[in-house]
Write a protein that holds these residues in place. Structure first.
Motif, PDB file in Angstrom:
ATOM      1  N   SER A 152     -10.784   1.149   0.365  1.00 59.61           N
ATOM      2  CA  SER A 152      -9.863   0.614  -0.641  1.00 59.61           C
ATOM      3  C   SER A 152     -10.267  -0.763  -1.138  1.00 59.61           C
ATOM      4  CB  SER A 152      -8.446   0.546  -0.063  1.00 59.61           C
ATOM      5  OG  SER A 152      -8.391  -0.314   1.061  1.00 59.61           O
ATOM      6  N   GLU A 178     -15.504   0.070  -0.556  1.00 58.47           N
ATOM      7  CA  GLU A 178     -15.451   0.447  -1.972  1.00 58.47           C
ATOM      8  C   GLU A 178     -16.849   0.475  -2.577  1.00 58.47           C
ATOM      9  OE1 GLU A 178     -13.885  -1.416  -6.190  1.00 58.47           O
ATOM     10  OE2 GLU A 178     -12.700  -1.822  -4.390  1.00 58.47           O
ATOM     11  N   THR A 180      -1.701   2.544  -2.666  1.00 59.61           N
ATOM     12  CA  THR A 180      -1.833   1.808  -3.916  1.00 59.61           C
ATOM     13  C   THR A 180      -3.216   1.192  -4.062  1.00 59.61           C
ATOM     14  OG1 THR A 180       0.530   1.315  -3.972  1.00 59.61           O
ATOM     15  CG2 THR A 180      -0.912  -0.099  -5.291  1.00 59.61           C
ATOM     16  N   ARG A 181      -3.701   0.561  -2.996  1.00 59.16           N
ATOM     17  CA  ARG A 181      -5.021  -0.054  -3.053  1.00 59.16           C
ATOM     18  C   ARG A 181      -6.123   0.997  -3.173  1.00 59.16           C
ATOM     19  NH1 ARG A 181      -6.987  -2.822   0.995  1.00 59.16           N
ATOM     20  NH2 ARG A 181      -8.186  -4.172  -0.388  1.00 59.16           N
ATOM     21  N   GLU A 210      -5.856   3.863  -4.832  1.00 63.85           N
ATOM     22  CA  GLU A 210      -5.879   4.282  -6.237  1.00 63.85           C
ATOM     23  C   GLU A 210      -6.517   3.220  -7.113  1.00 63.85           C
ATOM     24  OE1 GLU A 210      -5.317   7.162  -7.438  1.00 63.85           O
ATOM     25  OE2 GLU A 210      -4.589   8.036  -5.560  1.00 63.85           O
ATOM     26  N   GLN A 211      -6.271   1.971  -6.796  1.00 65.53           N
ATOM     27  CA  GLN A 211      -6.895   0.890  -7.568  1.00 65.53           C
ATOM     28  C   GLN A 211      -8.406   0.902  -7.375  1.00 65.53           C
ATOM     29  OE1 GLN A 211      -4.747  -2.440  -5.961  1.00 65.53           O
ATOM     30  NE2 GLN A 211      -3.065  -2.270  -7.439  1.00 65.53           N
ATOM     31  N   ARG A 223     -10.212   3.536  -6.616  1.00 63.00           N
ATOM     32  CA  ARG A 223     -10.726   4.698  -7.347  1.00 63.00           C
ATOM     33  C   ARG A 223     -10.881   4.380  -8.821  1.00 63.00           C
ATOM     34  NH1 ARG A 223      -8.242  10.774  -7.100  1.00 63.00           N
ATOM     35  NH2 ARG A 223      -6.287   9.712  -7.607  1.00 63.00           N
ATOM     36  N   GLY A 224      -9.917   3.649  -9.388  1.00 61.71           N
ATOM     37  CA  GLY A 224     -10.010   3.271 -10.796  1.00 61.71           C
ATOM     38  C   GLY A 224     -11.206   2.377 -11.070  1.00 61.71           C
ATOM     39  N   ARG A 225     -11.442   1.412 -10.181  1.00 62.76           N
ATOM     40  CA  ARG A 225     -12.580   0.513 -10.383  1.00 62.76           C
ATOM     41  C   ARG A 225     -13.907   1.262 -10.268  1.00 62.76           C
ATOM     42  NH1 ARG A 225      -9.151  -2.928  -7.227  1.00 62.76           N
ATOM     43  NH2 ARG A 225     -10.253  -2.348  -5.303  1.00 62.76           N
TER      44      ARG A 225
END
Length: 303
Positions: free
Chosen positions: A11, A16, A37-38, A40-41, A43-45
């Motif tokens: 995360s 990451e 939450t972290r 998903e963040q 994964r977005g990055r």
């Protein structure tokens, strides 16, 4: 079909970056960490950095052995060909899980022990690489694992000042990582599964020392002044997981892509085997097969 890779502690920080590096090779990557939450963040990055990346998230608290068992069962059905065990924490000595374990012991050692053991007993159709992210062999040479006090019940030998003791307990778990690599590699000799360890270097930008207080917090701040970025920390683990240069190499520890020796107290066969058996007891697994030498016939880790 894309190769399937799993990264724990994904995360943020080194995890990451490892996940992103594996995604760049075309692998489908499962990101594992506690905070949904972290995750998903992250994964977005990674998707922003690697367009088209195949990414999944597994919100799992690696300090909870029941959740680790469930994760292992889910992943075993999919037979990942790459698993990078990266998650780690420096926890206060009084931070105990519901099972009564020190959080650093579970997150840093018992969770990868349980996860990789359960996965290793499910054969795959292709070669498989297991990578355990450890720490500096040179820095850890003076902190041997106390095999009589894995769970830091009495805190023998943790030194002074008290605020620094969580780091010494953490360092012991990192030596456990190396010992686990050697034990698991010996048991998987000849199976097509390799097991190696890696020191990512002193890295800034992670959350490893988020619980630091007093001398430990100061120590962490000083280290950050000279630390490399998370992309540098991810380099050797990703290389071990993907490079043809290390195809078939197993039971080895690497720093900056170079094979290095770890301290004698991490390679002593009796100590390594004792840690294996005590870890099995703590996670509720049988000790399983004995270590094997080169050329031995594969046997299951579990009866």
């Amino acid at each position: 079909m894309s190769e399937l890779a799993v990264v724990t502690g994904a995360s943020g920080g080194i995890g990451e970056q490892i996940a992103a590096g594996l995604a760049r090779t075309g692998a489908a990557v499962v990101l594992v960490a506690r905070d949904r939450t972290r995750l998903e963040q992250a994964r977005g990055r990674i998707r922003d950095a690697v367009p088209g990346a195949e990414l999944e998230t597994e919100p799992v608290d690696l300090a909870n052995l029941a959740e680790v068992r469930s994760l292992a069962d889910r992943l075993a059905e999919r037979a990942p060909s790459i698993v990078v065990s990266n998650a780690a924490v420096i926890a206060p000595l009084d931070d105990r899980t519901p099972d009564g374990f020190h959080r650093s012991l579970v997150t840093n050692h018992l969770a990868p022990y349980l996860l990789l053991r359960r996965l290793a007993d499910h054969p795959t159709a292709r070669p498989r690489r297991l990578v355990v992210v450890g720490a500096s062999p040179r820095g850890l040479a003076r902190v041997p694992v106390d095999l009589d006090d894995l769970n830091v019940e009495d805190g023998r030998g943790l030194g002074f000042p008290p605020s620094f003791r969580p780091f010494v307990a953490y360092a012991r778990t990192k030596n456990m990582n190396a010992m686990f690599v050697y034990a698991l590699a010996s048991r998987l000799a000849g199976t097509g599964t390799t097991v190696n360890g890696a020191h990512p270097g002193i890295i800034s930008g992670g959350r490893l020392n988020r619980h630091g207080r007093g001398a430990l917090k100061v120590f962490g701040s000083l280290c950050d002044l000279f630390a490399a970025g998370t992309d540098a920390g991810a380099d050797t683990p990703v290389w071990l997981a993907t490079s043809e240069e290390v195809e078939g190499v197993t039971g080895t520890f690497f720093v900056k892509r170079r094979a290095v020796e770890t301290a004698p107290h991490t390679t002593d066969p009796h100590r390594v085997e004792r840690l294996w058996r005590e870890s099995a007891r703590l996670v509720g697994l049988p000790a399983g097969a004995e270590p094997r030498g080169p050329g031995a016939e594969p046997t299951p880790l579990l009866p």
